[in-house]
Design a protein around this motif. Sequence first.
Motif, PDB file in Angstrom:
ATOM      1  N   LEU A 181       4.922  -7.111 -12.508  1.00 41.78           N
ATOM      2  CA  LEU A 181       4.741  -5.675 -12.388  1.00 41.78           C
ATOM      3  C   LEU A 181       5.727  -5.127 -11.369  1.00 41.78           C
ATOM      4  O   LEU A 181       5.957  -5.733 -10.318  1.00 41.78           O
ATOM      5  N   THR A 182       6.297  -3.958 -11.662  1.00 44.56           N
ATOM      6  CA  THR A 182       7.184  -3.295 -10.708  1.00 44.56           C
ATOM      7  C   THR A 182       6.841  -1.818 -10.622  1.00 44.56           C
ATOM      8  O   THR A 182       6.502  -1.186 -11.638  1.00 44.56           O
ATOM      9  N   ASP A 183       6.901  -1.272  -9.411  1.00 42.77           N
ATOM     10  CA  ASP A 183       6.748   0.174  -9.173  1.00 42.77           C
ATOM     11  C   ASP A 183       5.546   0.753  -9.914  1.00 42.77           C
ATOM     12  O   ASP A 183       5.666   1.757 -10.632  1.00 42.77           O
ATOM     13  N   SER A 184       4.392   0.126  -9.738  1.00 43.06           N
ATOM     14  CA  SER A 184       3.195   0.568 -10.456  1.00 43.06           C
ATOM     15  C   SER A 184       1.997   0.657  -9.516  1.00 43.06           C
ATOM     16  O   SER A 184       1.994   0.069  -8.430  1.00 43.06           O
ATOM     17  N   VAL A 185       0.994   1.412  -9.967  1.00 50.06           N
ATOM     18  CA  VAL A 185      -0.244   1.594  -9.213  1.00 50.06           C
ATOM     19  C   VAL A 185      -1.403   1.085 -10.073  1.00 50.06           C
ATOM     20  O   VAL A 185      -1.571   1.514 -11.218  1.00 50.06           O
ATOM     21  N   LEU A 186      -2.201   0.157  -9.531  1.00 51.09           N
ATOM     22  CA  LEU A 186      -3.338  -0.416 -10.247  1.00 51.09           C
ATOM     23  C   LEU A 186      -4.631   0.015  -9.561  1.00 51.09           C
ATOM     24  O   LEU A 186      -4.878  -0.341  -8.405  1.00 51.09           O
ATOM     25  N   LEU A 187      -5.454   0.773 -10.267  1.00 51.78           N
ATOM     26  CA  LEU A 187      -6.773   1.170  -9.784  1.00 51.78           C
ATOM     27  C   LEU A 187      -7.795   0.342 -10.557  1.00 51.78           C
ATOM     28  O   LEU A 187      -8.109   0.628 -11.713  1.00 51.78           O
ATOM     29  N   LEU A 188      -8.294  -0.718  -9.924  1.00 52.88           N
ATOM     30  CA  LEU A 188      -9.127  -1.699 -10.604  1.00 52.88           C
ATOM     31  C   LEU A 188     -10.516  -1.732  -9.985  1.00 52.88           C
ATOM     32  O   LEU A 188     -10.692  -1.462  -8.795  1.00 52.88           O
ATOM     33  N   PRO A 189     -11.528  -2.116 -10.772  1.00 52.41           N
ATOM     34  CA  PRO A 189     -12.906  -2.104 -10.273  1.00 52.41           C
ATOM     35  C   PRO A 189     -13.213  -3.322  -9.400  1.00 52.41           C
ATOM     36  O   PRO A 189     -12.378  -4.205  -9.213  1.00 52.41           O
ATOM     37  N   VAL A 190     -14.416  -3.356  -8.889  1.00 53.96           N
ATOM     38  CA  VAL A 190     -14.923  -4.532  -8.185  1.00 53.96           C
ATOM     39  C   VAL A 190     -15.492  -5.476  -9.233  1.00 53.96           C
ATOM     40  O   VAL A 190     -16.401  -5.114  -9.978  1.00 53.96           O
ATOM     41  N   SER A 194     -12.264 -13.815 -10.025  1.00 53.37           N
ATOM     42  CA  SER A 194     -11.048 -13.971  -9.233  1.00 53.37           C
ATOM     43  C   SER A 194      -9.943 -13.051  -9.725  1.00 53.37           C
ATOM     44  O   SER A 194      -9.927 -12.604 -10.877  1.00 53.37           O
ATOM     45  N   VAL A 195      -8.980 -12.810  -8.830  1.00 47.74           N
ATOM     46  CA  VAL A 195      -7.781 -12.041  -9.156  1.00 47.74           C
ATOM     47  C   VAL A 195      -6.581 -12.892  -8.752  1.00 47.74           C
ATOM     48  O   VAL A 195      -6.480 -13.331  -7.604  1.00 47.74           O
ATOM     49  N   LEU A 196      -5.684 -13.136  -9.697  1.00 48.47           N
ATOM     50  CA  LEU A 196      -4.495 -13.942  -9.448  1.00 48.47           C
ATOM     51  C   LEU A 196      -3.273 -13.123  -9.827  1.00 48.47           C
ATOM     52  O   LEU A 196      -3.167 -12.626 -10.951  1.00 48.47           O
ATOM     53  N   LEU A 197      -2.341 -12.955  -8.890  1.00 48.95           N
ATOM     54  CA  LEU A 197      -1.152 -12.135  -9.119  1.00 48.95           C
ATOM     55  C   LEU A 197       0.117 -12.957  -8.926  1.00 48.95           C
ATOM     56  O   LEU A 197       0.212 -13.746  -7.982  1.00 48.95           O
ATOM     57  N   HIS A 198       1.096 -12.743  -9.821  1.00 50.88           N
ATOM     58  CA  HIS A 198       2.410 -13.370  -9.722  1.00 50.88           C
ATOM     59  C   HIS A 198       3.480 -12.305  -9.940  1.00 50.88           C
ATOM     60  O   HIS A 198       3.352 -11.443 -10.817  1.00 50.88           O
ATOM     61  N   ASP A 199       4.543 -12.365  -9.158  1.00 54.44           N
ATOM     62  CA  ASP A 199       5.733 -11.544  -9.405  1.00 54.44           C
ATOM     63  C   ASP A 199       5.405 -10.054  -9.468  1.00 54.44           C
ATOM     64  O   ASP A 199       5.700  -9.371 -10.459  1.00 54.44           O
ATOM     65  N   VAL A 200       4.805  -9.565  -8.400  1.00 52.04           N
ATOM     66  CA  VAL A 200       4.484  -8.145  -8.287  1.00 52.04           C
ATOM     67  C   VAL A 200       5.405  -7.550  -7.221  1.00 52.04           C
ATOM     68  O   VAL A 200       5.493  -8.070  -6.110  1.00 52.04           O
ATOM     69  N   ARG A 201       6.078  -6.453  -7.564  1.00 49.66           N
ATOM     70  CA  ARG A 201       7.072  -5.873  -6.648  1.00 49.66           C
ATOM     71  C   ARG A 201       6.890  -4.361  -6.538  1.00 49.66           C
ATOM     72  O   ARG A 201       6.785  -3.666  -7.553  1.00 49.66           O
ATOM     73  N   ARG A 202       6.867  -3.881  -5.312  1.00 53.38           N
ATOM     74  CA  ARG A 202       6.759  -2.450  -5.019  1.00 53.38           C
ATOM     75  C   ARG A 202       5.596  -1.826  -5.770  1.00 53.38           C
ATOM     76  O   ARG A 202       5.761  -0.877  -6.541  1.00 53.38           O
ATOM     77  N   CYS A 203       4.418  -2.346  -5.531  1.00 50.40           N
ATOM     78  CA  CYS A 203       3.222  -1.868  -6.223  1.00 50.40           C
ATOM     79  C   CYS A 203       2.099  -1.575  -5.241  1.00 50.40           C
ATOM     80  O   CYS A 203       2.133  -1.990  -4.083  1.00 50.40           O
ATOM     81  N   ILE A 204       1.100  -0.860  -5.735  1.00 53.51           N
ATOM     82  CA  ILE A 204      -0.140  -0.619  -5.006  1.00 53.51           C
ATOM     83  C   ILE A 204      -1.276  -1.164  -5.865  1.00 53.51           C
ATOM     84  O   ILE A 204      -1.378  -0.837  -7.055  1.00 53.51           O
ATOM     85  N   VAL A 205      -2.095  -2.014  -5.270  1.00 53.79           N
ATOM     86  CA  VAL A 205      -3.184  -2.660  -6.011  1.00 53.79           C
ATOM     87  C   VAL A 205      -4.500  -2.363  -5.308  1.00 53.79           C
ATOM     88  O   VAL A 205      -4.669  -2.676  -4.130  1.00 53.79           O
ATOM     89  N   VAL A 206      -5.425  -1.758  -6.042  1.00 56.88           N
ATOM     90  CA  VAL A 206      -6.785  -1.523  -5.560  1.00 56.88           C
ATOM     91  C   VAL A 206      -7.715  -2.403  -6.379  1.00 56.88           C
ATOM     92  O   VAL A 206      -7.762  -2.287  -7.611  1.00 56.88           O
ATOM     93  N   VAL A 207      -8.457  -3.305  -5.737  1.00 57.14           N
ATOM     94  CA  VAL A 207      -9.320  -4.206  -6.493  1.00 57.14           C
ATOM     95  C   VAL A 207     -10.392  -4.795  -5.578  1.00 57.14           C
ATOM     96  O   VAL A 207     -10.198  -4.912  -4.363  1.00 57.14           O
ATOM     97  N   ALA A 300       6.664  10.719 -11.237  1.00 53.64           N
ATOM     98  CA  ALA A 300       6.715  11.416  -9.959  1.00 53.64           C
ATOM     99  C   ALA A 300       5.641  10.896  -9.005  1.00 53.64           C
ATOM    100  O   ALA A 300       5.894  10.678  -7.813  1.00 53.64           O
ATOM    101  N   VAL A 301       4.437  10.675  -9.514  1.00 54.71           N
ATOM    102  CA  VAL A 301       3.343  10.175  -8.686  1.00 54.71           C
ATOM    103  C   VAL A 301       3.652   8.765  -8.184  1.00 54.71           C
ATOM    104  O   VAL A 301       3.487   8.453  -6.997  1.00 54.71           O
ATOM    105  N   VAL A 302       4.094   7.892  -9.090  1.00 56.05           N
ATOM    106  CA  VAL A 302       4.405   6.515  -8.710  1.00 56.05           C
ATOM    107  C   VAL A 302       5.504   6.481  -7.658  1.00 56.05           C
ATOM    108  O   VAL A 302       5.396   5.772  -6.643  1.00 56.05           O
ATOM    109  N   ASN A 303       6.559   7.248  -7.879  1.00 53.16           N
ATOM    110  CA  ASN A 303       7.656   7.263  -6.905  1.00 53.16           C
ATOM    111  C   ASN A 303       7.186   7.734  -5.546  1.00 53.16           C
ATOM    112  O   ASN A 303       7.629   7.236  -4.501  1.00 53.16           O
ATOM    113  N   GLY A 304       6.249   8.701  -5.532  1.00 55.13           N
ATOM    114  CA  GLY A 304       5.742   9.197  -4.271  1.00 55.13           C
ATOM    115  C   GLY A 304       4.861   8.223  -3.539  1.00 55.13           C
ATOM    116  O   GLY A 304       4.837   8.192  -2.304  1.00 55.13           O
TER     117      GLY A 304
END
Length: 308
Positions: A181-190, A194-207, A300-304
């Motif tokens: 994932l690149t330049d992305s926003v993830l709004l994820l539930p509880v 487990s949560v396993l992430l690989h190769d994530v760049r310039r992102c926001i992760v809510v989980v 625009a939102v992601v860039n901000g």
Amino acid sequence: MSDPTWSFSQSFSAQFQASRTELESRVEASKSTQPTTDALQALSVELAKLTKTLSDATGSIPSYDQRQYELQLKGLQTSLEQLRASLPKTKFAFKRKIAPPTSSAAVPVVPELPSSERVSTAMSANLTLSSYSMRYLTAAAISNPSQATDLAISDLDKCIVNLLPDASPTLKISALHIRNLTDSVLLLPVIEGSVLLHDVRRCIVVVGCHQFRMHTSTNVDVYLSIPSNPIIEHCSEIRFASYPPALSASKDATFSDEFSVQDFSHIKSTPSPNWTKLPPEDRIKAWPTDASLSETEVLAVVNGLVSH
């Protein structure tokens, strides 16, 4: 009280990765020297022990994690075989018959998957959310007709993913596998798993989850609800904060960032340079929960949000 299975899985993961990292370091060190036969034998014994430990844990850790650990051990096994092949051959030697080892002493063999199948096999049994750019994504974008509850999110660029209960009320997730994932926003539930992430760049992760592990990622802000300690490896510029109360609909969510991150790439007594807590002044106050955003608005939102 946390599920005993997940408690064991998290404890096993920490111990396994620490042992694997230490063994990997010894193997790499041997490549720069001329290892002896006895030294290689000692490394092989340690690998066999680690392989048996993983085999004994089968059924008590997530199947995705099991496959990843098997591939890691297979890589170590290949490195040892290459080292053994580099030893100088003895020209003259008398051989005597050696009784074959009993089955109890046999070194377990880790199955190898073809490289083209290593990711696809792990994700084939999952729900999938993959290959989008500049999109606002909800549960409607998830594909895979199976009844699986593991979700694989991959190959996204400049996207907002909203799988919160308000946006995706019927979605049930037990585990998350996130990759590339690149330049992305993830709004994820509880979630419970487990949560396993690989190769994530310039992102926001809510989980929120019981286990969180991130590999080979950089410049990521993580807003996390977790009863254990998150784990990172081969990561840099990672910032952690507590899960935003405004986004939570779960009674199991926690809003404290007093967890201690375990960095498997920095197994030292000094603080890891690869992560820090997200300063309060840098934390997001207004979250992009409007699913009607156009591609231009998403960009625009992601860039901000990701330009920290």
